[in-house]
Design a protein around this motif. Structure first.
Motif, short mmCIF file in Angstrom:
data_model
loop_
_atom_site.label_atom_id
_atom_site.label_comp_id
_atom_site.label_asym_id
_atom_site.label_seq_id
_atom_site.Cartn_x
_atom_site.Cartn_y
_atom_site.Cartn_z
N THR A 260 -4.68 7.59 -12.75
CA THR A 260 -5.02 7.61 -11.34
C THR A 260 -3.72 7.50 -10.56
OG1 THR A 260 -6.47 6.67 -9.64
CG2 THR A 260 -5.35 5.11 -11.07
N ARG A 261 -3.80 7.58 -9.23
CA ARG A 261 -2.61 7.38 -8.41
C ARG A 261 -2.97 6.56 -7.20
NH1 ARG A 261 -1.07 13.55 -7.62
NH2 ARG A 261 0.77 12.75 -6.57
N VAL A 262 -2.00 5.75 -6.76
CA VAL A 262 -2.16 4.91 -5.57
C VAL A 262 -0.95 5.14 -4.68
CG1 VAL A 262 -3.59 3.17 -6.72
CG2 VAL A 262 -1.09 2.92 -6.73
N GLY A 263 -1.08 4.71 -3.42
CA GLY A 263 -0.01 4.97 -2.48
C GLY A 263 1.21 4.09 -2.65
N SER A 264 1.02 2.89 -3.16
CA SER A 264 2.12 1.94 -3.28
C SER A 264 1.75 0.87 -4.30
CB SER A 264 2.42 1.28 -1.93
OG SER A 264 1.34 0.42 -1.56
N LEU A 265 2.72 0.04 -4.67
CA LEU A 265 2.44 -1.06 -5.58
C LEU A 265 1.43 -2.03 -4.99
CD1 LEU A 265 6.02 -1.86 -6.94
CD2 LEU A 265 4.19 -0.62 -8.12
N HIS B 286 11.94 -1.01 -6.56
CA HIS B 286 11.68 -2.25 -7.30
C HIS B 286 11.89 -2.02 -8.79
CE1 HIS B 286 9.78 -4.52 -3.98
NE2 HIS B 286 9.23 -3.36 -3.63
N LEU B 287 12.45 -3.02 -9.45
CA LEU B 287 12.38 -3.11 -10.90
C LEU B 287 11.00 -3.67 -11.22
CD1 LEU B 287 13.75 -3.13 -13.73
CD2 LEU B 287 14.37 -5.51 -13.26
N VAL B 288 10.20 -2.90 -11.95
CA VAL B 288 8.86 -3.35 -12.34
C VAL B 288 8.89 -3.70 -13.82
CG1 VAL B 288 6.43 -2.75 -12.54
CG2 VAL B 288 7.74 -1.96 -10.57
N PHE B 289 8.54 -4.92 -14.13
CA PHE B 289 8.53 -5.42 -15.50
C PHE B 289 7.11 -5.89 -15.83
CE2 PHE B 289 8.41 -9.52 -17.80
CZ PHE B 289 8.81 -9.08 -19.06
N TYR C 151 5.31 -7.82 -12.89
CA TYR C 151 6.26 -8.50 -12.02
C TYR C 151 7.14 -7.43 -11.35
CZ TYR C 151 5.08 -12.62 -14.83
OH TYR C 151 4.39 -13.63 -15.47
N ARG C 152 7.73 -7.78 -10.20
CA ARG C 152 8.65 -6.86 -9.54
C ARG C 152 9.74 -7.65 -8.82
NH1 ARG C 152 4.70 -4.54 -4.69
NH2 ARG C 152 4.29 -6.54 -3.68
N GLY C 153 10.88 -6.99 -8.61
CA GLY C 153 11.99 -7.59 -7.90
C GLY C 153 13.16 -6.63 -7.92
N GLU C 154 14.21 -6.96 -7.18
CA GLU C 154 15.39 -6.10 -7.19
C GLU C 154 16.17 -6.23 -8.49
OE1 GLU C 154 17.90 -6.39 -3.81
OE2 GLU C 154 16.28 -6.06 -2.36
N THR C 155 16.13 -7.40 -9.09
CA THR C 155 16.81 -7.65 -10.36
C THR C 155 15.91 -8.51 -11.24
OG1 THR C 155 17.86 -9.72 -9.66
CG2 THR C 155 19.05 -7.67 -9.16
N ILE C 156 16.33 -8.67 -12.50
CA ILE C 156 15.57 -9.50 -13.44
C ILE C 156 15.37 -10.91 -12.90
CG2 ILE C 156 15.76 -10.67 -15.67
CD1 ILE C 156 17.07 -8.12 -16.75
N ASN C 157 16.42 -11.48 -12.33
CA ASN C 157 16.33 -12.87 -11.88
C ASN C 157 15.50 -13.04 -10.62
OD1 ASN C 157 17.89 -13.59 -14.02
ND2 ASN C 157 19.66 -14.26 -12.87
#
Length: 315
Positions: free
Chosen positions: A176-181, A101-104, A126-132
């Protein structure tokens, strides 16, 4: 998780040490257009999206803090808003890539729930494959900026935090750490233990961009800040390495000061000596391009010796 206590150093001590270290090589102002007379500052480093390089930047009037984040692309040496890209009502954008994921994210301001006429803040993700394709997935704790994410070598997500108040004073870094978003929650962020010994109580700092290094350590690009006797603010870009398995942090080191950048305007007189770390592009020749906001009014790029190379030789 136990964290080792590094030797606490003040802004002044770090500045004196840095003056004896290799100095930055070259400064360059970035030119932005297409947003009227507004300033562009506190930028991200360039990142690739849909086959072209993009910079996220904070855009606002000189006498206001009503900010928007635009995505800019370079056209003949000038960075202009990308056609069709979303615009967010945020401050101080940041970018990372986690699990494909792109994380913004950025800082959202809103009326303070108690102090009439004052603003409060929180970090929005926010997250997604691309900005749009960016979609909101988390709003962080009220009152916390500088939350940064990194995908670690074992696939978990490292989370750097910056509480203020009873837990963090003027602002200290936690981890800290987590397993996933999907496991990233307000509670996980709030419960992150602090990295001890990094900031004197009268000073503050935070993480701005986080790099997974070749040895599994994490290279943290951040800032350390203080007031002087006239209540002017001084922000210095710093780095340290962090072992996410043991909680050990190296001592902080400065990588630049405002004097290494080109002269320019300041948003206010008390912000003249401010460098706000944006991002770092590491290069194969042993240097790195450091992107930053200067004096809350401009964006610049500084070529420096790669500050993370030595950390990769550890462990």
């Amino acid at each position: 998780m136990q964290t080792r206590t590094p030797t606490m150093k003040t802004c002044q001590t770090l500045l004196e040490e840095f003056q004896r270290a290799p100095q930055p090589l070259k400064a360059e102002k970035l030119v932005f257009a297409g947003v009227g007379e507004r300033d562009v500052y506190n930028i991200s480093a360039p990142f690739e999206d849909d086959g072209e390089w993009v910079i996220a930047g904070r855009v606002e009037e000189r006498d206001s803090e009503q900010s928007e984040v635009y995505f800019f692309v370079e056209r003949e040496g000038t960075w202009v808003p990308r056609e069709g890209a979303p615009v967010f009502a945020l401050q101080d954008p940041f970018i990372s890539r986690v699990h494909g994921h792109l994380v913004f994210g950025g800082v959202e301001t809103f009326p303070h729930p108690v102090l009439h006429g004052k603003l409060y803040w929180r970090t929005v993700f926010y997250r997604g494959e691309t900005i749009n394709q960016l979609m909101h997935f988390l709003t962080g704790p009220d009152g916390m900026k500088d939350i940064r994410l990194v995908e670690l070598r074992d696939g978990s997500v490292g989370v750097f935090t910056r509480p203020q108040g009873k837990k963090g004073g003027r602002g200290k870094i936690g981890f800290t750490r987590v397993g996933s978003l999907d496991e990233l929650t307000v509670e996980a962020i709030e419960n992150a233990p602090l990295i001890d010994g990094q900031f004197a109580d009268e000073e503050w700092g935070g993480a701005n961009e986080v790099h997974l290094l070749g040895n599994g350590f994490v290279g943290v690009l951040g800032h350390i800040a203080c007031f002087d006797q006239e209540r002017n603010r001084h922000y210095y870009p710093m780095v340290f390495s962090f072992n996410p398995d043991t909680g050990e942090a190296s001592e902080m080191e400065l990588i630049a000061a405002r004097s290494h950048f080109l002269d320019g305007p300041a948003k206010r007189p008390d912000l003249a000596d401010v460098v706000f770390s944006g991002g770092l592009i590491r290069k194969e020749d042993g240097t790195a391009d450091f992107y930053a906001g200067t004096s809350d009014a401009e964006a610049q790029k500084l070529t420096i010796v790669d500050p993370f190379s030595k950390y990769e030789r550890q462990g």
